[in-house]
Design an enzyme around this catalytic site. Structure first.
Site, PDB file in Angstrom:
ATOM      1  N   THR A  70       0.385 -14.096 -23.465  1.00  0.00           N
ATOM      2  CA  THR A  70       1.748 -14.614 -23.505  1.00  0.00           C
ATOM      3  C   THR A  70       2.470 -14.258 -22.214  1.00  0.00           C
ATOM      4  OG1 THR A  70       1.811 -14.348 -25.898  1.00  0.00           O
ATOM      5  CG2 THR A  70       3.922 -14.558 -24.765  1.00  0.00           C
TER       6      THR A  70
ATOM      7  N   ASN B 284       0.227  -6.081   6.606  1.00  0.00           N
ATOM      8  CA  ASN B 284       1.292  -5.256   6.053  1.00  0.00           C
ATOM      9  C   ASN B 284       1.701  -4.104   6.955  1.00  0.00           C
ATOM     10  OD1 ASN B 284      -1.424  -4.648   5.225  1.00  0.00           O
ATOM     11  ND2 ASN B 284      -0.607  -2.951   4.047  1.00  0.00           N
TER      12      ASN B 284
ATOM     13  N   CYS C 154      -0.263   2.274   0.609  1.00  0.00           N
ATOM     14  CA  CYS C 154      -1.405   2.713  -0.200  1.00  0.00           C
ATOM     15  C   CYS C 154      -2.070   3.954   0.383  1.00  0.00           C
ATOM     16  CB  CYS C 154      -2.435   1.586  -0.304  1.00  0.00           C
ATOM     17  SG  CYS C 154      -1.812   0.084  -1.065  1.00  0.00           S
TER      18      CYS C 154
ATOM     19  N   GLN D  86       2.885 -10.562   2.233  1.00  0.00           N
ATOM     20  CA  GLN D  86       3.871 -10.082   3.194  1.00  0.00           C
ATOM     21  C   GLN D  86       4.620 -11.206   3.891  1.00  0.00           C
ATOM     22  OE1 GLN D  86       4.922  -7.079   3.669  1.00  0.00           O
ATOM     23  NE2 GLN D  86       3.370  -5.873   2.611  1.00  0.00           N
TER      24      GLN D  86
ATOM     25  N   GLY E  94       6.007 -10.736  -5.932  1.00  0.00           N
ATOM     26  CA  GLY E  94       7.435 -10.601  -6.150  1.00  0.00           C
ATOM     27  C   GLY E  94       8.072  -9.385  -5.521  1.00  0.00           C
ATOM     28  N   HIS E  95       7.420  -8.228  -5.595  1.00  0.00           N
ATOM     29  CA  HIS E  95       8.108  -7.020  -5.129  1.00  0.00           C
ATOM     30  C   HIS E  95       8.122  -6.893  -3.613  1.00  0.00           C
ATOM     31  CE1 HIS E  95       4.951  -3.971  -3.960  1.00  0.00           C
ATOM     32  NE2 HIS E  95       4.186  -4.812  -4.625  1.00  0.00           N
TER      33      HIS E  95
END
Length: 390
Positions: free
Chosen positions: A250, A164, A338, A192, A213-214
């Site tokens: 769910t 990353n 981070c 990545q 996803g992000h």
């Protein structure tokens, strides 16, 4: 890419965004696709009545889209709520399911904390033995080092596809082949890589692979784990049997739809040469910085074997966080997101053998779908001006 993207509303009027490796803006097409599953199609996909039919169908369409992007079969895709959760399911799941009282796990020193901390928890809670491989000056694992570390007790090897911070691309296919010779499973955190370069689980030979996803224009909270047929994992959440019994609860249909749509768009853009376009912008940024600060700009990581969107450079006689503070026209990072709040040398860069001064001078400049030539010119001018004053 076909045509020209409209400006992203979240980027309009703000600094030039060069932190796509931290998170990507949500593509408006992704937001539009998921919206009906927050409003009209609210049913539980496990329900047998009509309200469950469309959410169930949407969930499976999303699963097919994610599978298609990575060369998997739809039933091998397990939706999770984050990349960290997917890593936990893969690493802890494989070790606990093995049933071995003294399991051996191998990873590498620049791995994402989601994997490293899970490995440490396995040592602490399950008596596992963990080997952490070193990397070379480019941040790459030597397959020979993995070969020397593997034993008949090795249950799992976990090595990320792309770093990353530097974008370094690990030799995953070679490493996975070595692991399989000893009967070990191979997990790859591809957070990545997926969507930026072609990733095919069959070609790589991996057993488990994390998709986030992000990092590919979907919202935070949407992720998935590829689990090859026949691989046994201990569930990460126990309960009603959703997601092959590996992750009960769910399903969040809207976020799954978002991830599936993002995967479909990524596949289309990769086919249209988006990676080459972004790589050209990245290289232009590097060349402008080098020309404007002669002899002071040093590339961290491999020249060739890296993500097309990632540029990690150190600038002599400058601290990365001070440069960014002096260049508010751009939004970027001095290391992994981070750790961006601290001013200590990046563990990734120090593991590669960089001296503290050079590591502290590092900038991670990561481009993406909405990066433009004008952005590159603005960013280069601002950073050169900030560095020239030091």
């Amino acid at each position: 890419m076909k045509g020209r993207l409209a400006p992203h509303p979240g980027l309009a009027g703000g600094p030039v965004y060069l932190d796509y490796n931290a998170t990507t803006p949500v593509d408006p097409r992704v937001a539009e696709a998921m919206l009906p599953y927050l409003t009209d199609f609210f049913g539980n996909p496990s329900s047998s009545h009509s309200y469950g039919a469309e959410p169930r169908a949407a969930l499976e369409r999303a699963r097919r889209n994610v599978a298609a992007l990575i060369g998997a079969r739809p039933h091998e895709v397990v939706f999770t709520a984050s990349g960290s959760e997917a890593d936990l399911l893969a690493v802890r799941g494989a070790v606990v399911a093995s049933g071995r009282p003294r399991s051996h796990v191998i990873t590498q020193v620049t791995e994402h904390p989601a994997v490293l901390e899970t490995c440490r928890s396995l040592e602490r809670l399950h008596g596992a033995r963990v080997t952490v491989l070193p990397v070379d000056g480019n941040g790459l694992v030597d397959p020979a080092a993995l070969g020397a570390a593997l034993t008949e007790e090795t249950v799992l090897v976990s090595v990320m596809a792309a770093n990353n911070e530097t974008g370094a691309l690990q030799p995953i296919a070679d490493l996975a082949d070595l692991a399989h010779r000893y009967g070990a499973l191979f997990h790859c955190d591809a957070a990545q890589a997926v969507g930026k370069i072609a990733v095919d689980v069959q070609a790589l030979g991996v057993d488990l692979l994390t998709v986030v996803g992000h990092k590919m224009y979907a919202p935070k909270g949407a992720a998935a784990l590829y689990v090859r047929d026949g691989v046994k994992l201990e569930p990460v959440v126990y309960g009603g049997g959703q997601e092959r019994g590996l992750r009960a609860g769910t399903e969040n249909v809207a976020l799954a739809v978002a991830l599936g749509t993002a995967a479909q768009i990524a596949a289309d853009e990769l086919a249209d040469g988006a990676a080459a376009r972004i790589a050209a912008l990245r290289d232009d940024l590097h060349e402008r910085l080098a020309a404007g600060l002669p002899g002071r700009v040093h590339l961290n990581g491999p020249q060739k074997r890296r993500l097309p969107n990632t540029l990690n450079v150190s600038i002599d006689s400058a601290l990365g966080h001070e440069l960014l503070a002096a260049a508010p026209q751009i939004a970027a990072s001095t290391g992994s997101a981070c750790h961006s709040g601290t001013h200590t040398p990046s563990p990734v860069l120090t593991a590669m053998g960089l001296e503290a001064a050079r590591a502290l001078g590092a900038l991670r400049l990561s481009l993406g779908r909405w990066s433009t030539p004008a952005d590159i010119e603005t960013a280069a001018t601002a950073l050169i001006k900030a560095a020239a004053a030091r």
